[in-house]
Design a protein around this motif. Sequence first.
Motif, PDB file in Angstrom:
ATOM      1  N   GLU A   1      -7.127  -3.538  -6.064  1.00 17.91           N
ATOM      2  CA  GLU A   1      -6.138  -2.584  -6.560  1.00 17.91           C
ATOM      3  C   GLU A   1      -6.730  -1.767  -7.698  1.00 17.91           C
ATOM      4  O   GLU A   1      -7.273  -2.330  -8.652  1.00 17.91           O
ATOM      5  CB  GLU A   1      -4.883  -3.326  -7.051  1.00 17.91           C
ATOM      6  CG  GLU A   1      -4.070  -3.954  -5.937  1.00 17.91           C
ATOM      7  CD  GLU A   1      -2.725  -4.456  -6.426  1.00 17.91           C
ATOM      8  OE1 GLU A   1      -2.158  -3.835  -7.351  1.00 17.91           O
ATOM      9  OE2 GLU A   1      -2.249  -5.475  -5.887  1.00 17.91           O
ATOM     10  N   VAL A   2      -6.640  -0.453  -7.574  1.00 21.53           N
ATOM     11  CA  VAL A   2      -7.171   0.460  -8.591  1.00 21.53           C
ATOM     12  C   VAL A   2      -6.202   1.622  -8.778  1.00 21.53           C
ATOM     13  O   VAL A   2      -6.024   2.437  -7.867  1.00 21.53           O
ATOM     14  CB  VAL A   2      -8.562   1.017  -8.196  1.00 21.53           C
ATOM     15  CG1 VAL A   2      -9.064   1.989  -9.253  1.00 21.53           C
ATOM     16  CG2 VAL A   2      -9.565  -0.098  -7.975  1.00 21.53           C
ATOM     17  N   ASP A   3      -5.561   1.696  -9.925  1.00 23.40           N
ATOM     18  CA  ASP A   3      -4.720   2.856 -10.274  1.00 23.40           C
ATOM     19  C   ASP A   3      -3.774   3.264  -9.144  1.00 23.40           C
ATOM     20  O   ASP A   3      -3.777   4.414  -8.699  1.00 23.40           O
ATOM     21  CB  ASP A   3      -5.605   4.047 -10.667  1.00 23.40           C
ATOM     22  CG  ASP A   3      -6.362   3.800 -11.955  1.00 23.40           C
ATOM     23  OD1 ASP A   3      -5.898   2.990 -12.766  1.00 23.40           O
ATOM     24  OD2 ASP A   3      -7.421   4.431 -12.137  1.00 23.40           O
TER      25      ASP A   3
ATOM     26  N   ARG B   1      -9.656   5.991  -1.307  1.00 21.44           N
ATOM     27  CA  ARG B   1      -8.189   5.895  -1.328  1.00 21.44           C
ATOM     28  C   ARG B   1      -7.558   6.875  -0.341  1.00 21.44           C
ATOM     29  O   ARG B   1      -7.975   8.027  -0.207  1.00 21.44           O
ATOM     30  CB  ARG B   1      -7.628   6.118  -2.726  1.00 21.44           C
ATOM     31  CG  ARG B   1      -7.841   7.473  -3.310  1.00 21.44           C
ATOM     32  CD  ARG B   1      -7.016   7.644  -4.582  1.00 21.44           C
ATOM     33  NE  ARG B   1      -7.334   6.664  -5.609  1.00 21.44           N
ATOM     34  CZ  ARG B   1      -6.430   6.111  -6.417  1.00 21.44           C
ATOM     35  NH1 ARG B   1      -5.159   6.446  -6.314  1.00 21.44           N
ATOM     36  NH2 ARG B   1      -6.807   5.246  -7.343  1.00 21.44           N
TER      37      ARG B   1
ATOM     38  N   ASP C   1     -12.903   5.609  -8.865  1.00 16.26           N
ATOM     39  CA  ASP C   1     -12.557   4.517  -7.941  1.00 16.26           C
ATOM     40  C   ASP C   1     -13.803   3.743  -7.528  1.00 16.26           C
ATOM     41  O   ASP C   1     -13.813   2.504  -7.497  1.00 16.26           O
ATOM     42  CB  ASP C   1     -11.872   5.072  -6.689  1.00 16.26           C
ATOM     43  CG  ASP C   1     -10.425   5.451  -6.909  1.00 16.26           C
ATOM     44  OD1 ASP C   1      -9.863   5.122  -7.979  1.00 16.26           O
ATOM     45  OD2 ASP C   1      -9.840   6.085  -6.010  1.00 16.26           O
TER      46      ASP C   1
ATOM     47  N   ALA D   1     -15.036   1.692 -10.353  1.00 15.24           N
ATOM     48  CA  ALA D   1     -14.148   0.550 -10.590  1.00 15.24           C
ATOM     49  C   ALA D   1     -14.472  -0.589  -9.633  1.00 15.24           C
ATOM     50  O   ALA D   1     -14.474  -1.767 -10.017  1.00 15.24           O
ATOM     51  CB  ALA D   1     -12.691   0.977 -10.454  1.00 15.24           C
TER      52      ALA D   1
ATOM     53  N   HIS E   1     -15.960  -4.248 -10.625  1.00 17.00           N
ATOM     54  CA  HIS E   1     -15.303  -5.458 -10.142  1.00 17.00           C
ATOM     55  C   HIS E   1     -16.303  -6.402  -9.490  1.00 17.00           C
ATOM     56  O   HIS E   1     -16.218  -7.626  -9.654  1.00 17.00           O
ATOM     57  CB  HIS E   1     -14.205  -5.075  -9.144  1.00 17.00           C
ATOM     58  CG  HIS E   1     -13.620  -6.230  -8.396  1.00 17.00           C
ATOM     59  ND1 HIS E   1     -12.771  -7.148  -8.989  1.00 17.00           N
ATOM     60  CD2 HIS E   1     -13.773  -6.624  -7.096  1.00 17.00           C
ATOM     61  CE1 HIS E   1     -12.413  -8.053  -8.090  1.00 17.00           C
ATOM     62  NE2 HIS E   1     -13.009  -7.763  -6.941  1.00 17.00           N
TER      63      HIS E   1
END
Length: 259
Positions: free
Chosen positions: A5-7, A58, A77, A80, A84
Amino acid sequence: MPQLEVDGAVLTYDDEGPRDAPEVPLVFVHGWTANRHRWDHQIAHFSPRRRVIRLDLRGHGESTGAGVRTIAELARDVLALLDHLQVERFVLVGHSMGGMISQTIALTHPERVERMALVGTIGRMTYSRGRGLLMAASTLVPYRLFVATNIQRAFAPGYPREEIRAHIRASAATPREVVMTLYGAMRAFDVLDRAGEIRTPTLMVHGYHDVQLPVRQMLRMAKAYPNAVVRILDAGHELPLEKPAELTGALDSFLAVKA
């Protein structure tokens, strides 16, 4: 199928290959209306001996999320996801819009990019006034016709029509908001004046018959890069689909040369 999950988005990704490989991971970034499976040939080739990471951007493929309006947001994204996965340094391979994302990362985080391969991409979209008006007008036609027109012209003459139709159907499944906002993001993308700042060793692979992003625009970008190698293939814009083995071979040769 791992996800992150990102933004407000859920990014689906693959992380394959040996974690203890001596080389830094390869990170593959697909283009507009595509998905991570554009890189199937390359993943099959490289994953037995080095770590490879790819994602659905996304709103594409099996990822959710919309609302981003700039290439820089997509670049965040990707970063990120790499944060992670605790991947600090990597090789970027980006096709089309994915190449725009890759250049953005190379400019904002040059210390993290060991090498970069730009496949069918440019640093600035430029076109005549007539072409610009035609592109603007194309956004007013029905959505499926807009997608079909853009995907059809992405392939060189002679590519199997049934396969093109399959890719049109897959692209049209991408949410309209995602497709149209990112179409605008690509048209607004412009890092050409900063290309000289990218000192990362870079491979530029382009299709001779590419009418989406013409080869002359890529060559203009290549002239500005301090450390670029250019390969021209007998293909259109969709190099990962049209010439997968040749593209993989070009990447292999590029990665084998010591920096």
